[in-house]
Design an enzyme around this catalytic site. Structure first.
Site, mmCIF file in Angstrom:
data_model
loop_
_atom_site.group_PDB
_atom_site.id
_atom_site.type_symbol
_atom_site.label_atom_id
_atom_site.label_comp_id
_atom_site.label_asym_id
_atom_site.label_seq_id
_atom_site.Cartn_x
_atom_site.Cartn_y
_atom_site.Cartn_z
ATOM 1 N N LYS A 1 11.016 -9.394 0.683
ATOM 2 C CA LYS A 1 12.260 -8.646 0.840
ATOM 3 C C LYS A 1 11.956 -7.371 1.608
ATOM 4 O O LYS A 1 11.084 -6.597 1.204
ATOM 5 C CB LYS A 1 12.817 -8.333 -0.548
ATOM 6 C CG LYS A 1 14.146 -7.643 -0.583
ATOM 7 C CD LYS A 1 14.712 -7.814 -1.994
ATOM 8 C CE LYS A 1 15.413 -6.596 -2.474
ATOM 9 N NZ LYS A 1 16.010 -6.807 -3.809
ATOM 10 N N ASN B 1 12.416 -4.007 -11.357
ATOM 11 C CA ASN B 1 12.163 -3.695 -9.960
ATOM 12 C C ASN B 1 13.152 -4.414 -9.057
ATOM 13 O O ASN B 1 13.225 -5.645 -9.042
ATOM 14 C CB ASN B 1 10.713 -4.128 -9.648
ATOM 15 C CG ASN B 1 10.350 -4.037 -8.192
ATOM 16 O OD1 ASN B 1 11.106 -3.575 -7.360
ATOM 17 N ND2 ASN B 1 9.149 -4.523 -7.879
ATOM 18 N N CYS B 2 13.911 -3.641 -8.289
ATOM 19 C CA CYS B 2 14.899 -4.229 -7.370
ATOM 20 C C CYS B 2 14.251 -5.204 -6.398
ATOM 21 O O CYS B 2 14.844 -6.210 -6.033
ATOM 22 C CB CYS B 2 15.573 -3.102 -6.592
ATOM 23 S SG CYS B 2 16.581 -3.631 -5.196
ATOM 24 N N PHE B 3 13.011 -4.922 -5.985
ATOM 25 C CA PHE B 3 12.348 -5.752 -5.000
ATOM 26 C C PHE B 3 11.573 -6.910 -5.622
ATOM 27 O O PHE B 3 10.760 -7.544 -4.971
ATOM 28 C CB PHE B 3 11.419 -4.902 -4.120
ATOM 29 C CG PHE B 3 12.172 -4.170 -3.028
ATOM 30 C CD1 PHE B 3 12.867 -3.017 -3.296
ATOM 31 C CD2 PHE B 3 12.179 -4.662 -1.737
ATOM 32 C CE1 PHE B 3 13.569 -2.355 -2.298
ATOM 33 C CE2 PHE B 3 12.872 -4.003 -0.716
ATOM 34 C CZ PHE B 3 13.573 -2.842 -1.007
#
Lengths: 272, 129
Positions: free
Chosen positions: A178, A162-164
């Site tokens: 974020k 997950n990028c976040f």
């Protein structure tokens, strides 16, 4: 040869920021669309920039919601694809790096720059310069007293799907969360940076997809009220104008550009 | 920034070490510095034909992807597969352990279009701001 510092060279960032206003920018709004078409449009705009087209700012949304993977991200790494299929979401690959993002309640921005504006600027100075515009937009939306931080940070050779899940030098944080995640691709001297500004967050959906919601922070949470897409878009446009002195001219996609994106969309689809 | 004198350089920041008809290719110290710590790399398989100035792979750092461009044409005869698992040699030793591919050149005259060490250093100095 030691690894370089993670701090962005200030001079390079300032010089790059100064070049952002050297040409007029094209402002493109597209209607909410499937993820594959959205990625095809960004890729086509990058290709046009390689050929010297004016800088462009595109603002868009995703319908239906979709999961996007970074250019090199393996599909089998920690994403519950059965949830994607069950919900009828799209699944696409981005031309940019980074990790997976659920595109649901967000304003997506794309900055596309030709080689004479990019002029070989390094990755970190480019993120640092563009972060100034993003930070200014967030301050317009949530107030200057808000603790907004945009870059720098540590890239990770080992990162969750997950990028976040964590913030890097490409991102904007507010407090412990974020709120904007961004990623870049360079091609023949041109640059595409696109990112997600989270207008709202369905934390159940993020948990269902990734098993963990990460460190998300939505604009609604920061502002204390829902922020419509149009309001966020206007704030971003005004902030970019004010930060870099750029001239933005509305110029929708042409029929030919629409058609080209339709033809290219399948290339970006992961088939769900 | 280092630019070894025994190498040739492209304007897209790849270096070439020539050994007979074979060319070892990597990215320059300037390139790795501007990219930052690499987190992914994509390289062609052995046997792939490369065409000068066409992309032959890509690297990623800080969520930024950048293509690698072939400085010369030829067939890939060796790939530094270690980099697929560990990209750190590209940052730590770009001209040594960070080598990426070796090609059997199909047109060695293309080397004449590459830059010398001094020319590349001037090119970088002139293009950066």
């Amino acid at each position: 040869m030691p690894s370089t510092s993670l701090a962005a060279p200030i001079d390079a960032a300032r010089a790059f920021a100064a070049r952002l206003g050297m040409r007029p920018w094209r402002l493109i709004h597209t209607d909410p669309a499937p993820g594959a078409w959205n990625m095809a449009v960004d890729a086509l705009l990058l290709a046009a920039a390689e050929g010297g087209a004016d800088p462009a700012l595109r603002l868009y949304a995703w319908e239906p919601p979709a999961v996007s993977l970074g250019r090199f991200q393996r599909p089998d790494a920690g994403i519950r694809w059965e949830e994607v299929r069950r919900r009828g979401w799209g699944a696409v690959r981005r031309p940019t790096g980074g990790r997976a993002v659920l595109h649901q309640h967000e304003l997506t921005y794309a900055v596309i720059l030709p080689p004479d504006v990019v002029a070989g600027v390094g990755v970190r100075p480019a993120y640092a310069a563009l972060a100034e515009g993003l930070r200014a937009a967030l301050h317009r939306l949530v107030g200057r007293s808000a603790a907004i931080g945009c870059g720098p940070g540590a890239p990770a050779r080992s990162a969750p799907a997950n990028c976040f899940a964590r913030a890097t030098g490409a991102d904007c944080t507010a407090g412990d969360g974020k709120v904007i995640g961004s990623a870049q691709v360079r091609s023949r001297g041109a640059l595409l940076q696109h990112g997600s500004l989270l207008l709202d967050v369905d934390r159940d959906a993020w948990r269902a997809l990734f098993g963990d919601e990460g460190v998300l922070r939505s604009l609604r949470e920061l502002a204390g009220a829902a922020v419509p897409f149009a309001v966020a878009a206007e704030a971003l446009i005004a902030a970019f104008r004010a930060t870099w002195g750029i001239a933005l001219h509305p110029a929708p996609l042409s029929r030919a550009e629409h058609a080209a994106a339709e033809r290219a969309a399948a290339h970006w689809s992961l088939g769900g | 920034m280092t630019t070894p004198h025994d190498l040739r350089y492209s304007r897209t920041h790849e270096w070439v070490r020539v050994d007979g008809t074979r060319a070892t290719i990597g990215i320059t110290d300037y390139a790795q510095s501007e990219l930052g710590d690499l987190v992914y790399i994509e390289l062609p398989p052995v046997g792939r034909e490369l065409r000068r100035d066409a992309p032959f792979g890509a690297v990623e750092s800080v969520k930024a992807v950048e293509d690698l461009y072939a400085p010369v044409s030829g067939r890939v005869v060796a790939v530094n597969e270690r980099l697929l698992e560990d990209q750190s040699p590209v940052n730590a030793d770009p001209y040594g352990e960070g080598w990426m591919v070796v090609v059997e050149m199909s047109d060695p005259s293309e080397l004449e279009q590459l830059l010398s060490s001094e020319e590349y250093a001037e090119y970088v100095a002139g293009s950066t701001h």
